[in-house]
Design a protein around this motif. Structure first.
Motif, PDB file in Angstrom:
ATOM      1  N   TYR C   7      44.706  45.140  38.939  1.00  0.00           N
ATOM      2  CA  TYR C   7      45.296  43.930  38.350  1.00  0.00           C
ATOM      3  C   TYR C   7      44.318  42.755  38.379  1.00  0.00           C
ATOM      4  CZ  TYR C   7      49.905  45.921  37.709  1.00  0.00           C
ATOM      5  OH  TYR C   7      50.942  46.672  37.274  1.00  0.00           O
ATOM      6  N   ALA C   8      43.546  42.689  39.464  1.00  0.00           N
ATOM      7  CA  ALA C   8      42.573  41.595  39.546  1.00  0.00           C
ATOM      8  C   ALA C   8      41.553  41.718  38.421  1.00  0.00           C
ATOM      9  CB  ALA C   8      41.886  41.616  40.899  1.00  0.00           C
ATOM     10  N   LEU C   9      41.134  42.944  38.156  1.00  0.00           N
ATOM     11  CA  LEU C   9      40.175  43.156  37.067  1.00  0.00           C
ATOM     12  C   LEU C   9      40.799  42.783  35.728  1.00  0.00           C
ATOM     13  CD1 LEU C   9      38.267  46.421  37.986  1.00  0.00           C
ATOM     14  CD2 LEU C   9      37.430  44.070  37.960  1.00  0.00           C
ATOM     15  N   VAL C  10      42.069  43.181  35.558  1.00  0.00           N
ATOM     16  CA  VAL C  10      42.764  42.795  34.321  1.00  0.00           C
ATOM     17  C   VAL C  10      42.770  41.278  34.199  1.00  0.00           C
ATOM     18  CG1 VAL C  10      44.998  42.766  33.158  1.00  0.00           C
ATOM     19  CG2 VAL C  10      44.169  44.873  34.192  1.00  0.00           C
ATOM     20  N   VAL C  12      40.551  39.196  35.404  1.00  0.00           N
ATOM     21  CA  VAL C  12      39.203  38.751  35.013  1.00  0.00           C
ATOM     22  C   VAL C  12      39.003  38.926  33.510  1.00  0.00           C
ATOM     23  CG1 VAL C  12      36.763  39.313  35.209  1.00  0.00           C
ATOM     24  CG2 VAL C  12      38.159  39.143  37.261  1.00  0.00           C
ATOM     25  N   VAL C  13      39.422  40.085  32.997  1.00  0.00           N
ATOM     26  CA  VAL C  13      39.216  40.346  31.571  1.00  0.00           C
ATOM     27  C   VAL C  13      40.069  39.380  30.733  1.00  0.00           C
ATOM     28  CG1 VAL C  13      39.357  42.060  29.744  1.00  0.00           C
ATOM     29  CG2 VAL C  13      38.642  42.731  32.018  1.00  0.00           C
ATOM     30  N   LEU C  14      41.293  39.125  31.178  1.00  0.00           N
ATOM     31  CA  LEU C  14      42.152  38.191  30.448  1.00  0.00           C
ATOM     32  C   LEU C  14      41.505  36.805  30.384  1.00  0.00           C
ATOM     33  CD1 LEU C  14      45.812  38.890  31.628  1.00  0.00           C
ATOM     34  CD2 LEU C  14      44.820  39.272  29.385  1.00  0.00           C
ATOM     35  N   PHE C  15      40.958  36.382  31.515  1.00  0.00           N
ATOM     36  CA  PHE C  15      40.286  35.075  31.568  1.00  0.00           C
ATOM     37  C   PHE C  15      39.169  35.024  30.523  1.00  0.00           C
ATOM     38  CE2 PHE C  15      36.942  32.351  33.417  1.00  0.00           C
ATOM     39  CZ  PHE C  15      37.657  31.195  33.642  1.00  0.00           C
ATOM     40  N   SER C  16      38.367  36.097  30.498  1.00  0.00           N
ATOM     41  CA  SER C  16      37.236  36.105  29.575  1.00  0.00           C
ATOM     42  C   SER C  16      37.695  36.215  28.130  1.00  0.00           C
ATOM     43  CB  SER C  16      36.305  37.265  29.908  1.00  0.00           C
ATOM     44  OG  SER C  16      36.009  37.243  31.277  1.00  0.00           O
ATOM     45  N   LEU C  17      38.750  37.014  27.886  1.00  0.00           N
ATOM     46  CA  LEU C  17      39.290  37.122  26.524  1.00  0.00           C
ATOM     47  C   LEU C  17      39.749  35.750  26.029  1.00  0.00           C
ATOM     48  CD1 LEU C  17      41.584  40.274  26.251  1.00  0.00           C
ATOM     49  CD2 LEU C  17      39.497  39.752  24.996  1.00  0.00           C
ATOM     50  N   VAL C  42      43.815  33.852  35.515  1.00  0.00           N
ATOM     51  CA  VAL C  42      43.545  33.290  36.841  1.00  0.00           C
ATOM     52  C   VAL C  42      44.720  33.567  37.779  1.00  0.00           C
ATOM     53  CG1 VAL C  42      43.023  31.203  38.114  1.00  0.00           C
ATOM     54  CG2 VAL C  42      42.131  31.486  35.831  1.00  0.00           C
ATOM     55  N   LEU C  44      46.811  35.958  37.655  1.00  0.00           N
ATOM     56  CA  LEU C  44      46.862  37.374  38.005  1.00  0.00           C
ATOM     57  C   LEU C  44      45.878  37.681  39.130  1.00  0.00           C
ATOM     58  CD1 LEU C  44      48.568  39.635  36.972  1.00  0.00           C
ATOM     59  CD2 LEU C  44      46.789  40.260  35.365  1.00  0.00           C
ATOM     60  N   VAL C  45      44.684  37.122  39.045  1.00  0.00           N
ATOM     61  CA  VAL C  45      43.700  37.341  40.112  1.00  0.00           C
ATOM     62  C   VAL C  45      44.252  36.794  41.432  1.00  0.00           C
ATOM     63  CG1 VAL C  45      41.410  36.708  40.940  1.00  0.00           C
ATOM     64  CG2 VAL C  45      41.736  37.294  38.553  1.00  0.00           C
TER      65      VAL C  45
END
Lengths: 316, 428, 102, 486
Positions: C7-10, C12-17, C42, C44-45
């Motif tokens: 979930y943390a990785l998701v 990170v990806v959401l933040f970048s998206l 953020v 989610l992380v």
């Protein structure tokens, strides 16, 4: 294994929905996808053992933000019927000149870097949970999230209510375009609002009450109240003229106002800002949560409404 | 006890004009200009040296009066009394209030410069003096005065910046910035030459010594005499004083540097004398004599730098010299101004020494004529290429506008991402 | 355990998206959407990593922070949308004018 | 008497009073102006009280809720916070006095509540010792500042405010991500606790990247200054003053605080990057200011340049910590006073002539002498001429740069001063002359002229108070903790 697959699927679903919402050529579709994304987020919060956030996300993140976005889109279209997705050809050209892949390169680095950092964190860390558990007894509530929000870090919450108030002040000072009356409610919406509003109020009261020892609390209750307000506004209900002046404003500042007063009183009695004596903690927290619930509900509904109600009257 | 009284009297000398500069304070007082200089006059007459320290001001600074300073202070008192008398404005004049404020601020700055014992104090008060004098100079003046004022301002700013550099060099060499310490400390370090040249350029600009006499002559030409009489006593004398205070005399022989100053002095004498005899109206007489006299002074200073022993022998003469220079010029300007006022005869105002001017004028005319055509061609060529060169920086500067910067916002946020990455990368 | 990092990785990806969308889109409504997605990333992380306590109950402090964050996000969104509407009414275009300086 | 003063919790009052005032102004718009003036004045008194308290008892601590870190939130004030609070109170009072004459009735009811809430957020920010709490205060301040920037509702104001809002939100989210990483990496959001816990690790570096970039964006350091000139130039004059003088300094303060406590020792070469960007900002901002034809944009670009100076302290602090930071603080304080005065004076000229085209300033010196004086005095401080606060700041900075042989920085600092002189005199030169076109003039209330003038005097006065101010900033030794000797 099944759990794992479920989580993986949920994660991928989140990413996919976010991507679609952000990249959809149609704005309406983008917003609908964003609301769906919010609901999926709520599911993710449940999976992460964060039911408090799940409630808040469902009500505020997906529900109210979605309503705000849709209302904004409707007003955009109302003002500029031909406005679909992007602007004039000149703007289009200006946009195309910036290569879209260019930011992707550093962003991939960002993903890689932050991903690595996240993975490099130790697999076990207690954070502040031990301190919270140790002091939960004297906090006045048994739901640790409520304890953090209203007691341990109550000062943050006070300022957060101020943020809401500031946003409303900002919207009002901009002379936001008030929700027009011309949107006549259909019979379905009318009936629905009549039926649902009492239910919403009951739910809000329940959430508020239960927040002390189970998931729920002022924000969830307030956002449900706000949702009821939004529904009523959509159905054509308006503030009565006499109530839009001081009474409405009093409700809006009740939350932060009560917080500040409690802060001052506790400081005079105990020496520190927002320091509750253990005996009075639960009653004080309930008081704060109740006023905050009304304020949050009213503010969210007012934010949705947009303009200052009866704005023209005030300046005469 | 006596010490205290002396110190306090010195403090009053400095603070009193500043106080009077506040319109509300002086509103009911007659003759504020005269009143403001009175404590200084009394202090000049009172015997005995004294000093007082202000530890909270800047980084702690000291003001003092001794035998040398007394000369200069006496000159200041005389010049300012003269100026206050010459200033005819009355309270009915609409610009009276502002003019008086500038007048008193300049006076305060001047007294501070005289009494300062270290570089920071000197520099600060000379800045106060310089900019207030600018205000005094241009106030209520016509376009010509405004132009002269702007010229003065440009020289003043450049001089202040250069002197500031010199000050910094001194400060990085020694903690203690009193004149005597700086003189010794600035000899034989790696930044000595830098310091010398900076200080020289700064004070040459400030005092209007040739080749920076441009602002001085145009000021004399346009500013009414009641204010022009301050030019000698305020910017010029204080510039010379600055040189004496800042440059390391008598410590070490600086051949090249001293020679350059000598040459400046000689050139200045020649220039002043030539202008005096060729083109002088009565009004401009003080200007050309000032340039000649400062030329003598510079030549002396140069000699002092080349032969330190000689300097030590005659050093005691410098302060009286500066003092008499200030008084002499003020008196000259005052007298000429009064004469012009009482006898506004056109011939008198534009009296020229005809024969010499004809002789020099012929030569200059001939040179001009012969070179004019060639120069013109060169000039146009140069103009054309300059315009082309000028476009380039313009383009670079335009880069910041989002319209040119491709996609404005997009590029800016991309830069944001890059900055974040770079910060994290550099932190490793 | 590893779902935490999933979930943390998701996040990170959401933040970048969201960041990517914020860069490439000109329409203000999309920029606002993008900021909301970044915020969700953020949050989610924050919450995912709070589950690393090794017990049943996660760390409640990040949860409280995220609730605060959600309220802040909705406030900012409301203000941004109103600004966007006003700007559109003035310029006739729901995008930032390219050069507003003159 | 003394004990009473030291017992009153001034720090808390500094937060709660404007907060309550903001709400009261919202409830009863009729008394907003009076309330705002009184409360900002009480703010000045409270800072004096807090100063007294800190000078007699040492640094100020207040554990909100009685829990204390790491569970609760701590308020903390040392010399650095005290000076920031003091300058906020002073500039704030000036802005209040000015605004009481500036706003018409309709805008007045909107301005006061937002302004008092910004003030509360600023005070809360300078007092906070908790990085998540700092995030919330940043948001209160940011949203209110955006609403204020858009107050006139003109096209320029709206687009400026929109850019400002987006930049603000992006910066906040980036900062929040950094906070999340720090919390999960080191288990606390209390700055003092983190200062002990944080070690050099990928988490720290990423957090520095996120927090640093977010705060740099909010502080408008080159090249992330793009949002500042339109937002600051199109806002009403008191709001421009508030944004340039105080709001930008708030994010710089957080960056400075976090650098001093947490990131400094682990920062690697980040300080060099900050220094380079600061140097470019000084030159770029000054050059752009020189090119502007409109006064407000000129002043706004001057802010971009002056922010650059603040960042020059980072590379110098490596070996001369206290001195370099003192210089940065001094520059920040004097810039706050001078820039507020400058924007207020600009507002006067704008109201007087109905425009702010520099070329058409019509004999402002004769017709608005106080305003012209205010602009000139503020200009003296911005240029760094003595005797002024700007002079002391640049002087300290130059001294450090010279001592370290950083000739490049010396040249930048002096060149920046020269360019500043250029743009200030560009304005003043026009103010003396008669414009080609005559304009209808409108009266400017005395309170507006005096507010600008007194703030400018403050900037000059700061030049005389180097020793007391520098001894104040040393309380609690905010710069002494991590001094690295060469």
């Amino acid at each position: 294994m099944l759990q794992w697959a479920l989580d993986a699927l949920l994660g991928l679903g989140l990413l996919w929905l976010a991507w679609c919402a952000l990249m959809s050529p149609n704005l309406l579709k983008a917003i609908v996808l964003f609301v769906a994304f919010g609901l999926l987020m709520a599911l993710a919060w449940v999976r992460l053992d964060a039911p408090d956030i799940a409630l808040a996300e469902a009500a505020i993140g997906a529900g109210l933000t979605g309503a705000l976005l849709l209302a904004a889109l409707a007003r955009l279209r109302f003002a500029y019927a031909d406005e679909e997705t992007v602007g004039s050809p000149a703007q289009e050209e200006a946009k195309v000149r910036f290569p879209q892949w260019l930011p992707a390169v550093p962003l991939l680095l960002v993903v890689a870097g932050l991903g690595y950092v996240v993975l490099s964190l130790p697999p076990y860390a207690t954070g502040l949970s031990t301190e919270v558990t140790a002091n939960l007894e004297s906090s006045g509530v048994s739901n640790p999230v409520t304890a953090v929000l209203l007691n341990f870090r109550g000062y943050d919450t006070l300022l957060e209510l101020v943020v809401l108030l500031v946003a409303l002040l900002g919207v009002w000072s901009l002379d936001g375009l008030a929700l027009g009356r011309e949107t006549a409610p259909g019979p379905v919406l009318d009936t629905l609002s009549r039926f649902l509003t009492p239910v919403f109020i009951l739910v809000a009261a329940y959430l508020l009450w239960v927040g002390a020892h189970a998931p729920g609390g002022a924000f969830q209750a307030g956002s449900v109240l706000g949702a009821a307000g939004v529904l009523l506004l959509l159905a054509g209900w308006r503030f009565r003229a006499g109530l839009t002046e001081l009474p409405l404003r009093l409700v809006l500042v009740a939350g932060p106002g009560a917080f500040v007063i409690v802060a001052l009183v506790t400081m005079l009695m105990e020496g520190q800002l927002l320091e509750y004596s253990p005996e009075q903690a639960s009653i004080l927290i309930l008081f704060l949560e109740t006023t905050a619930t009304f304020s949050i509900g009213a503010t969210l509904a007012a934010l949705f409404f947009g303009g200052r109600p009866q704005d023209d009257k005030e300046h005469t | 006890m006596n010490e205290d009284i002396h110190s306090i009297s010195l403090l009053i000398v400095m603070v009193w004009p500043l106080l009077l500069a506040i319109p509300a304070v002086r509103s009911r007082l007659p003759w504020p200009g005269h009143l403001a200089i009175m404590p200084a006059a009394v202090r000049v007459i009172l015997p005995g040296d004294s000093s007082f320290e202000l530890s909270w001001l800047f980084f702690g600074t000291e003001f003092a009066i001794d035998g040398e300073v007394r000369w200069i202070l006496a000159m200041t008192v005389a010049v300012w009394l003269l100026a206050a008398t010459a200033a005819k404005s009355s309270k009915s004049d609409p610009t009276y209030d502002r003019t008086t404020t500038f007048f008193l601020l300049t006076l305060a700055g001047n007294v501070g410069v005289v009494l300062a014992t270290d570089l920071v104090g000197f520099f600060s008060f000379s800045t106060l003096m310089g900019y207030s004098f600018y205000g005094l100079m241009i106030h209520g003046g016509n376009a010509e005065v405004q132009r002269a004022g702007r010229l003065y301002l440009i020289f003043l700013i450049v001089a202040d910046l250069v002197l500031f550099e010199a000050l910094l060099l001194a400060a990085s060499t020694t903690e203690d910035l009193r004149y005597k310490v700086v003189r010794q400390a600035m000899v034989g370090t790696s930044s000595t030459q830098f310091y010398l040249w900076m200080a020289l350029v700064g004070f040459v600009f400030k005092a209007g010594i040739w080749p920076a006499q441009l602002w001085l002559s145009s000021a004399f030409k346009s500013v009414p005499f009641s204010r022009a009489l301050l030019l000698g006593g305020v910017p010029v004398s204080m510039g010379l004083l600055g040189m004496v205070r800042w440059l390391p005399f008598g410590e070490h022989a600086f051949y090249v540097f001293g020679m350059v100053i000598q040459m400046i002095g000689v050139a200045s004498i020649l220039y002043g004398a030539l202008r005096f005899f060729t083109n002088a109206t009565m009004k401009m007489l003080p200007a050309w004599s000032i340039i000649t006299v400062t030329g003598f002074f510079m030549a002396t200073l140069g000699t002092g730098l080349v032969y330190p022993a000689l300097w030590s022998q005659y050093e005691y003469l410098t302060h009286p010299f500066i003092a008499s220079l200030g008084i002499f010029l003020a008196a000259l300007t005052f007298t000429i101004g009064r004469l012009q006022d009482t006898r506004p005869h056109p011939a008198f105002a534009s009296r020229k020494v005809e024969d010499l001017s004809l002789w020099v004028g012929k030569w200059i005319g001939a040179i001009r004529r012969s070179s004019k055509d060639r120069l013109f061609g060169l000039q146009s060529l140069w103009r054309g290429s300059w315009l082309k060169v000028k476009e380039q920086p313009q383009r670079i500067l335009d880069w910041g506008k989002p319209a040119v910067l491709v996609g404005g916002w997009s590029a800016a946020i991309t830069m944001f991402v890059l900055l974040g990455l770079m910060l994290a990368w550099l932190a490793r | 355990m590893s779902t935490v990092f999933l979930y943390a990785l998701v996040g990170v990806v959401l933040f970048s998206l969201g960041l990517y969308a914020l860069i490439v889109h000109a329409h203000l409504l999309r920029k606002i959407l993008a900021i909301n997605v970044m915020g969700s990333g953020v949050f989610l992380v924050l919450v995912a990593l709070a589950k690393r306590t090794g017990e049943d109950t996660p760390d409640p402090v990040p949860h409280a922070m995220v609730i605060t964050g959600i309220v802040v996000a909705v406030s900012a969104t409301a203000l941004a949308l109103t600004l966007m509407l006003k700007l559109t009414a003035e310029t006739g275009n729901a995008e930032l004018p390219e050069d507003s300086r003159e | 008497m003394g004990t009473v003063i030291t017992k009153i919790p001034w720090g808390v009052l500094l937060i709660l009073l404007p907060l309550m005032g903001g709400m009261a102004c919202f409830l009863w718009p009729r008394i907003a102006k009076i309330l705002g003036l009184v409360l900002t004045f009480v703010g000045v008194l409270s800072v004096v009280g807090l100063g007294w308290q800190i000078m007699s008892n040492g640094v100020y601590h207040h554990a909100v809720g009685g829990w204390g870190a790491p569970l609760g939130i701590n308020l903390y004030a040392d010399g650095l916070s005290l000076l920031m609070l003091a300058i906020t109170a002073l500039v704030g009072f000036g802005i209040s006095v000015y605004s009481s004459g500036y706003f018409e009735r309709q805008h007045s009811t909107r301005f006061w509540p937002l302004w008092l809430l910004v003030l509360a957020a600023l005070n809360a920010l300078f007092l906070s010792n908790d990085i998540f709490n700092l995030y919330v205060t940043l948001e209160v301040m940011g949203l209110a500042a955006v609403a204020l920037a858009a107050l006139t509702g003109s096209r320029d104001a709206l687009s400026g405010a929109m850019r400002y809002l987006l930049a603000n939100l992006l910066g906040s989210l980036s900062y929040l991500f950094g906070v999340a990483l720090l919390y999960h990496g080191f288990g606390s959001v209390d700055i003092t606790t983190l200062a002990v816990q944080v070690k050099g690790s990928p988490t720290t570096w990423a957090a520095l990247g996120l927090i640093g970039a977010g705060l740099v964006l909010k502080t408008a350091l080159f090249p992330l200054h793009f949002w500042l000139p339109p937002a600051h130039a199109s806002a009403p004059a008191p709001v421009s003053a508030l944004l340039s003088a105080l709001v930008v300094k708030a994010s710089f303060y957080i960056l400075l605080r976090l650098w001093l406590e947490i990131f400094g020792p682990l920062g690697g070469d980040v300080d060099t990057l900050f220094g380079v960007l600061g140097a470019v900002a000084v030159l770029w901002g000054s050059l752009q200011a020189l090119r502007q034809t409109r006064l407000k944009l000129l002043v706004a670009y001057s802010t971009v340049a002056q922010i650059g100076y603040l960042f020059l302290a980072f590379p110098l602090a490596m070996s001369a910590g206290v001195m370099a930071w003192n210089a940065a603080v001094y520059l920040a304080l004097s810039h706050a006073l001078a820039k507020a005065a400058m924007f207020l004076a600009t507002g006067n000229m704008l109201r007087f002539g109905g425009h702010d085209r520099i070329a058409d300033l019509d004999r402002v010196v004769q017709r608005l002498p106080l305003t012209a004086t205010a602009f000139a005095l503020a200009g003296v401080s911005i240029m760094g001429l003595p005797p002024s606060g700007g002079f002391i700041g640049k002087w300290l900075l130059l001294e450090v740069a010279l001592a370290q042989g950083q000739w490049g920085l010396v040249v930048i600092i002096v060149l920046g001063g020269l360019l500043a002189a250029g743009y200030v005199f560009k304005v003043l030169g026009q103010a003396f002359t008669q414009a080609a076109v005559m304009h209808e003039s409108r009266a400017v209330p005395a309170s507006m002229e005096w507010a600008a003038l007194l703030l400018a005097f403050g900037a000059i006065l700061l030049g005389f108070l180097a020793t007391p101010v520098l001894s104040l900033v040393g309380i609690g030794s905010p710069f002494g903790a991590h001094e690295v000797m060469p």
